[in-house]
Write a protein that holds these residues in place. Structure first.
Motif, mmCIF file in Angstrom:
data_model
loop_
_atom_site.group_PDB
_atom_site.id
_atom_site.type_symbol
_atom_site.label_atom_id
_atom_site.label_comp_id
_atom_site.label_asym_id
_atom_site.label_seq_id
_atom_site.Cartn_x
_atom_site.Cartn_y
_atom_site.Cartn_z
ATOM 1 N N ALA A 131 1.027 -1.132 -0.429
ATOM 2 C CA ALA A 131 0.335 -0.188 -0.133
ATOM 3 C C ALA A 131 0.960 1.206 0.222
ATOM 4 C CB ALA A 131 -1.612 0.205 1.168
ATOM 5 N N GLU A 132 2.158 1.440 0.709
ATOM 6 C CA GLU A 132 2.704 2.265 0.796
ATOM 7 C C GLU A 132 3.313 2.639 -1.110
ATOM 8 O OE1 GLU A 132 4.845 2.230 4.369
ATOM 9 O OE2 GLU A 132 3.743 1.977 5.708
ATOM 10 N N ARG A 133 3.655 1.811 -1.536
ATOM 11 C CA ARG A 133 4.647 1.656 -2.932
ATOM 12 C C ARG A 133 3.381 2.485 -3.618
ATOM 13 N NH1 ARG A 133 6.248 -4.079 -3.974
ATOM 14 N NH2 ARG A 133 5.677 -4.222 -1.558
ATOM 15 N N LEU A 134 2.068 1.916 -3.802
ATOM 16 C CA LEU A 134 1.122 2.406 -4.130
ATOM 17 C C LEU A 134 0.915 3.689 -3.958
ATOM 18 C CD1 LEU A 134 -1.186 0.021 -4.172
ATOM 19 C CD2 LEU A 134 -0.252 0.211 -5.606
ATOM 20 N N GLN A 135 1.442 4.317 -3.027
ATOM 21 C CA GLN A 135 1.580 5.884 -2.609
ATOM 22 C C GLN A 135 2.429 6.759 -3.011
ATOM 23 O OE1 GLN A 135 -1.123 7.013 -0.657
ATOM 24 N NE2 GLN A 135 0.066 9.538 -1.601
ATOM 25 N N LEU A 136 3.715 5.755 -3.722
ATOM 26 C CA LEU A 136 4.969 6.177 -3.910
ATOM 27 C C LEU A 136 4.840 6.692 -4.963
ATOM 28 C CD1 LEU A 136 8.012 4.223 -2.347
ATOM 29 C CD2 LEU A 136 7.258 7.193 -2.098
ATOM 30 N N ILE A 137 4.353 5.416 -5.780
ATOM 31 C CA ILE A 137 3.997 5.977 -7.766
ATOM 32 C C ILE A 137 3.290 6.659 -7.538
ATOM 33 C CG2 ILE A 137 3.096 4.849 -9.582
ATOM 34 C CD1 ILE A 137 5.391 3.502 -8.230
ATOM 35 N N HIS A 138 1.583 7.063 -6.676
ATOM 36 C CA HIS A 138 1.005 8.161 -7.025
ATOM 37 C C HIS A 138 1.256 9.277 -6.420
ATOM 38 C CE1 HIS A 138 -2.777 10.139 -6.562
ATOM 39 N NE2 HIS A 138 -2.450 10.684 -4.613
ATOM 40 N N TYR A 139 1.895 9.936 -5.669
ATOM 41 C CA TYR A 139 3.072 11.025 -5.432
ATOM 42 C C TYR A 139 3.906 11.380 -7.248
ATOM 43 C CZ TYR A 139 3.100 11.941 -0.712
ATOM 44 O OH TYR A 139 2.257 12.455 0.414
ATOM 45 N N LEU A 140 4.561 10.638 -7.311
ATOM 46 C CA LEU A 140 5.722 10.644 -8.610
ATOM 47 C C LEU A 140 4.491 11.080 -9.746
ATOM 48 C CD1 LEU A 140 8.183 7.772 -8.361
ATOM 49 C CD2 LEU A 140 8.626 9.575 -7.352
ATOM 50 N N PHE A 141 2.847 10.407 -9.740
ATOM 51 C CA PHE A 141 2.451 10.892 -10.992
ATOM 52 C C PHE A 141 2.567 12.249 -10.676
ATOM 53 C CE2 PHE A 141 1.056 6.638 -12.525
ATOM 54 C CZ PHE A 141 1.433 6.888 -13.279
ATOM 55 N N GLY A 142 1.991 12.915 -9.264
ATOM 56 C CA GLY A 142 1.830 14.533 -9.039
ATOM 57 C C GLY A 142 2.739 15.174 -9.850
ATOM 58 N N ILE A 143 4.498 14.660 -8.744
ATOM 59 C CA ILE A 143 5.142 15.518 -9.278
ATOM 60 C C ILE A 143 5.546 15.358 -10.895
ATOM 61 C CG2 ILE A 143 7.812 15.599 -9.036
ATOM 62 C CD1 ILE A 143 7.102 14.434 -5.748
ATOM 63 N N SER A 144 5.638 14.648 -11.566
ATOM 64 C CA SER A 144 5.482 14.578 -13.063
ATOM 65 C C SER A 144 5.083 15.229 -13.681
ATOM 66 C CB SER A 144 5.145 12.910 -13.657
ATOM 67 O OG SER A 144 4.871 12.949 -13.786
ATOM 68 N N LYS A 145 3.699 15.307 -13.064
ATOM 69 C CA LYS A 145 3.187 16.477 -13.719
ATOM 70 C C LYS A 145 1.956 17.378 -13.455
ATOM 71 C CE LYS A 145 -2.064 16.072 -16.452
ATOM 72 N NZ LYS A 145 -2.747 15.627 -16.546
ATOM 73 N N ALA A 146 3.509 18.367 -12.500
ATOM 74 C CA ALA A 146 3.292 19.649 -11.507
ATOM 75 C C ALA A 146 3.471 20.644 -11.696
ATOM 76 C CB ALA A 146 4.471 19.719 -10.612
#
Length: 248
Positions: A131-146
Motif C-alpha cells: 500500500a505504501e509503494r502504491l502511494q509512492l507511485i501516486h506521488y511520482l505521478f503528481g510530481i511529474s505533472k506538477a
C-alpha cells in the motif's frame, strides 16, 4: 550515526532506508551538505539492524520518495529551476514548509548523483508494504505533472520504477488514470473494462476502496494519509461517474 539533527525524518526518523543502496545515496547527499566536522554519516552496503525492519518509519517513506523523485526529474536529461520550484510547492502541500525546505536541499544533492534505480527499488520493495509503494507511485505521478508538462521519459521512468517495486500493471494504470484523463479513465481507475457488467463494476469498486483506503498508510503520519485520502476520493469519483453514466 548522524550527530547533527536534520529534521525528524533524517537520523532517528530513518530505519531500513539508511542502509543498502538507498542509504548510500542519502549518505552521499548528507556528506555533500555538511562538512565532516558537523556531521558523521554511516552507510553500509548491508542491511541495518533486523530488529527495526518491521517498524513503520515515516522517514523511510520520505527518503524513498526523494530518491525516486530525483530519478524521475533526471530522466529527461535536464533539471530546470521551474521543476524544483514546482516540486517544492508539492512537498510544502504534502509535508509542510519546514520539512519541505529540508527535503529540497536533500533533493538538490541527490540530483547530482547517478541513482542505482533497480537496486534502490529492490530495497524499497523488500521493506515497504504494498500500500505504501502504491502511494509512492501516486506521488511520482503528481510530481511529474506538477508543471503541466510531462516528458515521455518521465512516464517511462515511473513505469520502470513501478515494475521494480512490484506494482502490477493494473494498479499502475489505475494510478496513472487519476492524472491522465480520457473517456475510459474511470474504468481504468477501478481496474475494469468498459464492457463490465454493473455487478462487476460494484465489485471492483469495493475491491479498490479496500486497496486504496487511507488507513493502509496511517502509520506514515497525517501528511501522507491526507494524500492517500485524495487518491481514495479519485476511486469514489470514478465509481460515481460510472453510476451516473449507467443510471444504477
Amino acid at each position: 550515526m548522524v550527530k547533527l539533527k536534520f529534521g525528524k525524518w533524517v537520523g532517528s526518523g530513518l530505519g531500513w532506508a539508511f542502509g543498502g543502496p538507498l542509504g548510500a545515496v542519502l549518505g552521499f547527499a548528507l556528506g555533500s551538505m555538511f562538512d565532516a566536522a558537523s556531521i558523521t554519516v554511516q552507510t553500509t552496503t548491508g542491511i541495518p539492524n533486523p530488529g527495526r525492519m518491521n517498524a513503520p518509519h515515516a522517514g523511510d517513506f520520505a527518503a524513498s520518495l526523494l530518491v525516486l523523485s530525483a530519478a524521475v526529474m533526471k530522466s529527461d536529461g535536464r533539471t530546470l529551476k521551474s521543476e524544483l520550484d514546482y516540486v517544492k510547492s508539492f512537498l510544502v502541500r504534502q509535508f509542510g514548509e519546514a520539512q519541505a525546505q529540508e527535503q529540497v536541499l536533500m533533493l538538490k544533492e541527490i540530483l547530482k548523483q547517478e541513482i542505482p534505480l533497480r537496486e534502490v527499488c529492490a530495497q524499497i520493495r523488500q521493506y515497504m508494504p504494498h500500500a505504501e509503494r502504491l502511494q509512492l507511485i501516486h506521488y511520482l505521478f503528481g510530481i511529474s505533472k506538477a508543471d503541466g508538462h510531462v516528458h515521455p521519459s518521465e512516464l517511462e521512468t515511473i513505469s520502470m520504477i513501478s515494475e521494480y517495486l512490484g506494482v502490477n500493471i493494473a494498479d499502475f494504470n489505475s494510478l496513472k488514470a487519476m492524472y491522465f484523463r480520457d473517456t475510459n479513465s474511470d474504468y481504468r481507475i477501478l481496474e475494469v473494462e468498459p464492457e463490465a457488467s454493473d455487478e462487476e463494476v460494484k465489485k471492483a469498486y469495493r475491491k479498490m476502496a479496500v486497496k486504496f483506503h487511507p488507513d493502509k498508510v496511517a502509520a506514515l503520519g497525517d501528511e501522507v494519509q491526507h494524500a492517500a485520502k485524495e487518491k481514495f476520493q479519485k476511486v469514489q469519483e470514478a465509481y460515481e461517474n460510472i453510476k451516473k453514466q449507467r443510471g444504477f
